[in-house]
Design an enzyme around this catalytic site. Sequence first.
Site, mmCIF file in Angstrom:
data_model
loop_
_atom_site.group_PDB
_atom_site.id
_atom_site.type_symbol
_atom_site.label_atom_id
_atom_site.label_comp_id
_atom_site.label_asym_id
_atom_site.label_seq_id
_atom_site.Cartn_x
_atom_site.Cartn_y
_atom_site.Cartn_z
ATOM 1 N N ALA A 534 0.820 -1.225 0.000
ATOM 2 C CA ALA A 534 0.000 0.000 0.000
ATOM 3 C C ALA A 534 0.852 1.272 0.000
ATOM 4 C CB ALA A 534 -0.987 0.026 1.151
ATOM 5 N N GLY A 867 -4.110 -6.867 -2.844
ATOM 6 C CA GLY A 867 -3.083 -6.917 -1.805
ATOM 7 C C GLY A 867 -2.844 -5.637 -1.036
ATOM 8 N N GLU A 868 -2.913 -4.501 -1.717
ATOM 9 C CA GLU A 868 -2.605 -3.244 -1.009
ATOM 10 C C GLU A 868 -3.777 -2.783 -0.141
ATOM 11 O OE1 GLU A 868 0.608 -2.539 -2.083
ATOM 12 O OE2 GLU A 868 0.198 -4.132 -3.517
ATOM 13 N N LEU A 869 -4.993 -3.071 -0.605
ATOM 14 C CA LEU A 869 -6.170 -2.455 0.023
ATOM 15 C C LEU A 869 -6.195 -2.576 1.554
ATOM 16 C CD1 LEU A 869 -8.926 -1.002 -0.372
ATOM 17 C CD2 LEU A 869 -9.955 -3.268 -0.290
#
Length: 908
Positions: A534, A867-869
Amino acid sequence: MIKKTLRINGVDKVIVARSDDTLANVLREQLGFTGTKVGCGEGQCGSCNVIMDQKLIRSCVTKMAKVPDGASVVTIEGIGTPANLHPIQLSWMVHGGSQCGFCTPGFIVSAKALLDQNPKPDRAQVRDWFQTHRNACRCTGYKQLVDAVMDAAKVMRGEMKIGDLAYKLPKDGQIWGGKYPRPSAVAKATGTLDYGADLGLKMPPETLRLALVQAKVSHANIRGIDTSEAEKMPGVYKIITHKDVKGKNRITGLITFPGNKGDGWDRPILCDTKVFQFGDAIAIVCADTEENARAAADKVKVDLEALPAYMSAPEAMAGDAMEIHPGTPNVYFELPIVKGKDTKPLMNSAAHVVEGEYYLQRQPHLTMEPDVGLAYFDDDGRLTIHSKSIALYLHHAMIAPGLGIEPEKLRLVQNPAGGTFGYKFSPTMEALLGVACMATGRPVFLRYNYYQHITYTGKRSPFWMKIKYGADKHGKIMAMETDWSVDHGPYSEFGDLLTLRGAQFIGAGYGIPNIRGKGRTVCTNHAWGSAFRAYGSPQSFLASESMMDELAAKMGVDPLELRAGNVYRPGDTTPTGQAPEVYSFPEMIDKLRPLYKAAKEKARKESTPEIKKGVGICLGIYGCGLDGADSSEVWVDLTKDGVTLASTWEDHGQGADAGALGTAHKALSPMGITPDKIKLVMNDTAMAPNSGPSGGSRQQVMTGNAIKNGCDLLLAAMRKPNGSYRTYDEMVAEKIPLRYSGKWTASMNTNCDLQTSQGSPFAVYMYGLFMAEVAVNTKTGKTAVEGYTVIADIGKINNKLVVDGQIYGGVAQGIGLALSEDFEKLDKHTSLLACGIPYPKDIPDKFDIHYVETPREHGPFGAAGVGELPLTSSHVAVINAICDATGVRIRHLPALPEKVLAGLKALK
Ligand code: FES
Ligand code: FES
């Protein structure tokens, strides 16, 4: 030396070993049981668990002298095999218990020891057991691991058939949207997957073992390097300094933006004139054993002239600070954001104005596997470097000039990685391995211990931020002013890009029409800034999502309703002036509202003067891709046995194999292929094209689209006029090509303008709402997160097990970021424990995820990334919840108990 007979996995073995060696080393290095992993090597993670005489022990801290003669030892290899899985192993697979899988053998052995003594534990007892035995996992968030133990126990008690636990292909044969276990799950659950350190043990005998001579200061001039004494040490083959490097001896940061005052060639492979940070590599010792190499490294003398060390952005920005890289100012990149009208008059006339300053700390990645790699010349004469790289082709370009090697003579391969979370977006040891292999002509192997891993790999860059909102009388934000300084450490790689993230994400989620602000990248002597899940948004949202709660408090309105009035709706644009591709937030808020009300009510009822409970919410957003016209390529081949898909969709542990397989299977479903007939060739630049790095949640979108394109081209070639498909033999007979190159480019994107930060950098975004329920002990200041809820819109879901796992694990990292994690003090933050890694009971078991699946036009089959959320802002929900519970607003993270106590005292 001692001689002992041990019963290992039911077989008696005579062992001759050093009494001061560890059981883990003997199992792995002498007996070949590499299923037992060594992570921390200091008793803090449980990766090395084995059962000795019916007791669970950590073999990395068990000396052979303490192992009783005749003891029975059970390792992961003694629990089950790929052909004969134990129910715990199967349960791990079907519950998504293995992401990177490095912790998996240690957890499964631990679970076996628990169930041997207590066949019917409840969930709390499972969590207690893992907590007491210090089993740590950085990927999963733990909930799935408890699920796995509960179901395995049912099978072991005979209450569930093993066949009922196993994954079953649905009747329509589709795996898209389902819970197909990742292809690597069997190897991870049985300990048969070889990670870098395992491969290192299995290298040919001529392999040289490397150790680094590293700086023990943060900033100095190098006056001389004396290797004479070290060269005489036992087993030493060669000691390498900068003089042995054939190329430029620099890793290029691939400067992306004009206006960057550096040239991008600031990071030495081996230090020559200066030390820029603690741990910098000054020389490499190549020897017959790692022990001899490390002993000799201690004898290398480095003559240093100490310089002032600037350990934070404000220190390096001070007027009297010297230039860390002579000729380049410490503030080497500046970026304004200019959107809409001038904000000054709007602030003056606003009904409500709030402002604040925030700091997000240097978060350590804390992977279970320390950094590791190896290199050799392959039979085609290519320098072949195996590492944990999640950016193979990018690293190829970053290190080839420094090494002085022709690009076609350099091959990069990713080993199975025991977690990266982004630190491997930077080259770490690749160039060091390359230099050593080129200088000796021998295969080489390098492994960091956990201390080196923490102190000499990149970290999340701290942001020092100021923010101001001006809102109208209804709470609609009309203007925002921002200022952010990025402490990016001494090396510039991607620092300008990171600074742009501040412009893109401070205030994201709300259609704020008028913005003015400025960010800057600052060179310091603390750890170099590398990517972390992120990238740039946890910092940004700490400012804008804390400020949102401060605005709500000032106005006396509910934070959820204030957000409901501001979130993106048609006609709104992002901080960079882009129209969002979907408007999911209103629906997501409607989903969260009843859960939020119930949680608030519960917190109110359960609060006591000693334990105050509260609920915090926030939103988070991240783009899927590298800014602008990001692209990817894969190869799709029809073979006699099915289809082979070649890509460099690198795996941190997130599930690249499952993502690639699920997308290809969906795309190829018209030909009726089963998933087991799709073979994946991954992560070797000699065997797969450039799919781009695994960062910025880009792969499901970019490589997913490339896979779809390649599969579509293959299907088109196979399709007969009657709509059926040619077989492999028919394709060969008709001389129709068998290989198709699938490509995709996000050509609809535009880069952000560097004078205004305005642009449309990403075609697809992910949207999330986060809700934390906390209990704050007002006597100790300690915060416990008792419940967590996520509402996520990540488009259509490819693999439910994988995306659930990403969200649970990412939020766990957010809880750590909020409450405990840091890498600030070089003499303190040097272990998993000291850096504040969350253990099982630090993460709530009451943890729910709800999806809103809005299809994305530019995502393959409607998918976005994921993945970043979960780490965009999950930490801010915790910070907001602490304030809801106690009235204490933490603006400088992490929210350690002493800061909460100080806040409580100040309120009194
Ligand atoms: S506890 Fe042994 S490797 Fe971490
Ligand atoms: S799956 Fe547990 S550390 Fe990666």
